[in-house]
Design an enzyme around this catalytic site. Structure first.
Site, PDB file in Angstrom:
ATOM      1  N   HIS A   1       0.866  -1.219   0.037  1.00 16.15           N
ATOM      2  CA  HIS A   1      -0.015   0.068  -0.171  1.00 16.15           C
ATOM      3  C   HIS A   1       0.760   1.207  -0.211  1.00 16.15           C
ATOM      4  CE1 HIS A   1      -3.817  -2.043   0.881  1.00 16.15           C
ATOM      5  NE2 HIS A   1      -2.977  -2.897   1.224  1.00 16.15           N
TER       6      HIS A   1
ATOM      7  N   ASP B   1      -5.534   6.081   1.809  1.00 16.83           N
ATOM      8  CA  ASP B   1      -5.934   4.441   1.423  1.00 16.83           C
ATOM      9  C   ASP B   1      -7.316   4.330   1.724  1.00 16.83           C
ATOM     10  OD1 ASP B   1      -5.988   1.695   1.240  1.00 16.83           O
ATOM     11  OD2 ASP B   1      -3.678   1.749   1.416  1.00 16.83           O
TER      12      ASP B   1
ATOM     13  N   THR C   1      -5.743   1.234  -3.627  1.00 18.34           N
ATOM     14  CA  THR C   1      -4.382   0.805  -4.015  1.00 18.34           C
ATOM     15  C   THR C   1      -4.204  -0.562  -4.810  1.00 18.34           C
ATOM     16  OG1 THR C   1      -4.146  -0.317  -1.910  1.00 18.34           O
ATOM     17  CG2 THR C   1      -3.467   1.895  -2.024  1.00 18.34           C
TER      18      THR C   1
END
Length: 216
Positions: A17, A109, A131
């Site tokens: 990520h 994220d 991601t």
């Protein structure tokens, strides 16, 4: 004072990520945008050196000495992080807002859906960043809307805009959901409020996901 937009980029503390969000941060910086890259305190201590033009900040997940390993397992880690994370992020934004470069937007994220609530409370833009590639996210989305049941009990899976998939092609945590639902719940939770985000960004190659992307 140079007037340039300031983006706070918050990544989930895992290398898969961190990498796409860091690469995107470099693109933003090249476009003249000030970037503050944020991860957890523990992961920030082991993160390789960032480009000098990108500032690193950290927030506590409650496990500053070991992250998930300190929490013993993933579920208690997530539960505690989700409790302390919003306030710790809010404190960081308020601290940065007292500098010459207040935050204009938070790019987060998608594993952190709660960040959008913090951004709205602070009156700044909230941008969700997926991601993982869109084909994988499509699988998670169809679990969310009930088109794909878990745990899987069929050998062949047919989903819109995706090729025919086999049982063995699916993410492992779809297969053992009853044993440990934490990973799939996290992946599916990306979409819990994504429709309220100001923008949605995807980590993908259009040539690979060209049929999937327009369907969203």
């Amino acid at each position: 004072m140079e007037n340039k937009p300031h983006c706070l980029v918050l990544s989930f503390p895992a290398q898969g990520h961190i990498n796409p969000m860091l690469q995107f941060s470099k693109v933003l910086q090249q476009e003249g945008i000030k970037v503050t890259f944020v991860t957890t305190l523990f992961f920030g201590n082991i993160l390789q050196k960032l480009p000098p033009s990108i500032t690193l900040e950290t927030i506590s997940d409650g496990f500053d000495n070991g992250g998930v390993r300190e929490a013993k397992s993933f579920k208690p880690y997530l539960e505690h992080f989700w409790q302390v994370g919003p306030k710790n992020l809010e404190n960081l934004i308020e601290k940065l807002n007292r500098t010459n470069y207040p935050i204009d937007c938070v790019i987060y994220d998608a594993f952190y859906p709660w960040v959008l609530d913090v951004a709205k409370k602070q009156g700044i833009f909230g941008v969700s960043f997926l991601t993982q590639n869109m084909s994988v996210n499509s699988i998670y989305y169809h679990v969310l809307v009930g088109k794909l049941g878990v745990p899987l009990d069929v050998q062949e899976i047919s989903l819109p805009m995706l090729p025919q998939l086999q049982y063995k092609d699916m993410p492992s945590f779809l297969l053992n959901y009853e044993k440990d639902p934490s990973f799939l719940d996290l992946a599916v939770g990306q979409f819990s409020n994504i429709d309220q985000a100001d923008w949605i960004l995807c980590n993908s190659f259009y040539e690979l996901d060209g049929e999937v992307i327009p369907s969203y």
